[in-house]
Scaffold this active site. Structure first.
Site, short mmCIF file in Angstrom:
data_model
loop_
_atom_site.label_atom_id
_atom_site.label_comp_id
_atom_site.label_asym_id
_atom_site.label_seq_id
_atom_site.Cartn_x
_atom_site.Cartn_y
_atom_site.Cartn_z
N GLU A 223 7.31 34.56 -10.43
CA GLU A 223 6.62 34.32 -9.14
C GLU A 223 7.42 33.42 -8.22
O GLU A 223 7.05 33.20 -7.07
CB GLU A 223 5.23 33.75 -9.40
CG GLU A 223 5.15 32.26 -9.72
CD GLU A 223 5.52 31.91 -11.17
OE1 GLU A 223 6.10 32.75 -11.88
OE2 GLU A 223 5.23 30.75 -11.57
N HIS B 200 10.40 31.89 -14.10
CA HIS B 200 9.20 32.08 -13.29
C HIS B 200 9.39 33.30 -12.39
O HIS B 200 10.03 33.18 -11.34
CB HIS B 200 8.96 30.85 -12.40
CG HIS B 200 8.49 29.66 -13.14
ND1 HIS B 200 7.16 29.35 -13.27
CD2 HIS B 200 9.16 28.71 -13.83
CE1 HIS B 200 7.03 28.25 -13.98
NE2 HIS B 200 8.23 27.84 -14.34
N CYS C 262 7.10 31.30 -18.65
CA CYS C 262 7.42 29.89 -18.87
C CYS C 262 6.69 29.37 -20.11
O CYS C 262 6.90 29.86 -21.20
CB CYS C 262 7.11 29.06 -17.62
SG CYS C 262 7.95 27.46 -17.65
#
Lengths: 212, 257
Positions: free
Chosen positions: A192, A190, A81
């Protein structure tokens, strides 16, 4: 056991990233702003969210610019990001701001990317979108071409060299959603927050030797 | 090929426990937010929203623990709303692992709070929740007003203008609930959703009234919603997330599958 650091410079929650890395089998994961710990780590994850100006001033305030620069030369390095965006040279956000300049190119607002037919497109580009892999890479192992990843951003990267682009995503036309070269891999999305595909990418990263 | 429309199950949490019952699969403890979130994650939900309805002040810390526990295991975006009044509340929830925080009543009382939160943490994590109810037409055009306190208190604000104003102050997303439709199972108020979606440049989540899969499709195609939020149709096992996505895909809507 190899160690992975998640660079904490006060820009956003890093808990999810650390937990996802552990889930991906990273073993020793540390969230830190300590330059020595980063210098000693085997691999570096560089996340970030918020505004470009705040990110750059936080990096300077935490005196992390030099150690990040060294890490980017040698170690497996994953930006995510804002951690991808600051690798470029300049952003038009906040009235124009110099970034780390690892990759030639700039960060621009999506409004420059859209054409008249794209008036219905919202900014931020928020949600799940597909990533087309423009080249093979060890970090794409086991991940389908066109897989879905989670994005949240209002600005996008315009690298000067096509060779830096490892993945593209369509939002009012294709934009560079993954950049990389050598030991650096950087995603606009992202990992995650991208479910199984994101965890797989992180698992590939923690096993990666940094050779493309 | 485009950005997928999102399906977001919403869970009410009271003092750290999921309430109103979730019966969509056999989980040992349907009140355990982690177990429920894990199931929705596995089922293909695009995000999860927790609405903290804890009344007591002492109970409020429990939502932070819930977020920490869920964010440690579930790797999709989490939004948390309910009782977010101060910058410190936003920070606590984000640090615990929330990706987005929804601000409702506090935005009405202190609009500058939205601006400050967006400035501090970035628009991407600031959602403004707008509870709207239809009021008398003006010049034959439908109008909706913003309500607070679960639809009991009218603010006098026009919902469409308000949403536009909030986006202008830095809200990255609008969670729009029709108080007329909430709990009715009659479908979203698509005219409201469309008016807000077209008035604001930010994503809009439609909420309130889903009783069938067609309602989800209507919310996107008629309401121009970027995401659809639902509770009971998923919680009670009437439909799975996969069925909802298959139905939406059949109607030409891009979904993540």
């Amino acid at each position: 056991m190899a160690s992975t650091v998640v660079v904490d410079y006060g820009m956003g929650n890093l808990r999810s990233m650390a937990k996802a890395l552990e889930h991906a089998g990273a073993g020793d994961v540390r969230v830190t702003d300590d330059a020595e710990t980063i210098a000693a780590a085997d691999r570096v994850v560089f996340p970030g969210q918020g505004a470009a100006r705040d990110c750059m001033s936080a990096l300077h305030a935490h005196e992390l610019v030099d150690v990040l620069g060294e890490s980017m030369v040698r170690k497996p390095f994953l930006g995510a990001c804002m951690g991808m965006q600051v690798l470029l040279a300049w952003s038009e956000e906040n009235g124009g701001i110099d970034l780390l300049g690892r990759f030639p190119g700039r960060i621009r607002h999506f409004r420059h990317h859209f054409t008249a037919k794209d008036t219905g497109l919202k900014v931020p580009h928020m949600g799940w979108n597909r990533v087309r892999q423009t080249t093979s890479h060890p970090l794409w192992a086991g991940i389908d071409d066109g897989e879905w990843f989670y994005f949240v951003h209002s600005y996008y990267a315009e690298p000067d060299e096509d060779a830096l682009v490892l993945g593209r995503t369509d939002y009012g036309g294709p934009f560079a959603s993954v950049l990389g070269r050598g030991n650096i891999f950087a995603t606009q999305f992202h990992p995650e927050k991208s479910h199984d595909a994101g965890v797989r990418l992180l698992a590939n990263f923690v096993r990666w030797d940094g050779a493309a | 090929m485009a950005l997928a429309k999102r399906i977001i199950p919403c869970l009410d949490v009271d003092a750290g426990r999921v309430v109103k019952g979730v019966r969509f699969v056999d989980i040992r403890d349907a009140g355990d937010p982690v177990a429920v979130a894990r199931e929705y994650d596995r089922a293909g939900a695009d995000e999860i929203t927790f609405l903290d309805i804890t009344a007591s002040h002492q109970g409020r810390e429990t939502i932070v623990e819930v977020v920490e526990a869920v964010a440690s295991e579930v790797f999709i975006p989490l939004t948390v709303g309910g009782g977010v009044r101060e910058i410190a509340d936003v920070r606590r929830l984000l640090n615990a692992g929330a990706d987005k925080v929804a601000i409702n009543t506090a935005a009405v009382h202190h609009p500058e709070f939205v601006a400050e939160a967006a400035e501090r943490f970035g628009s991407q994590c600031i959602v403004v929740a707008v509870d709207a109810k239809r009021v008398a037409d003006v010049d034959g055009e439908p109008r909706w007003a913003v309500f607070t306190h679960g639809g009991r208190r009218e603010t006098g604000l026009d919902a469409v203008d308000w949403a536009r104003h909030m986006a202008g102050l830095g809200a990255g997303e609008i969670l729009l609930t029709s108080m007329d439709r909430d709990g009715t199972r009659e479908g979203f108020d698509c005219a409201l959703t469309r008016a807000v979606s077209e008035a604001t440049g930010v994503p809009v989540i439609a909420s309130g009234g889903v009783g069938s899969l067609q309602h989800l499709v209507d919310g996107v195609l008629e309401g121009r919603a970027d995401a659809v939020l639902a509770a009971s149709i998923f919680h009670f096992g009437e439909y799975s997330i996969a069925e909802a996505k298959a139905y939406m895909a059949e109607h030409g809507i891009e979904v993540r599958r």
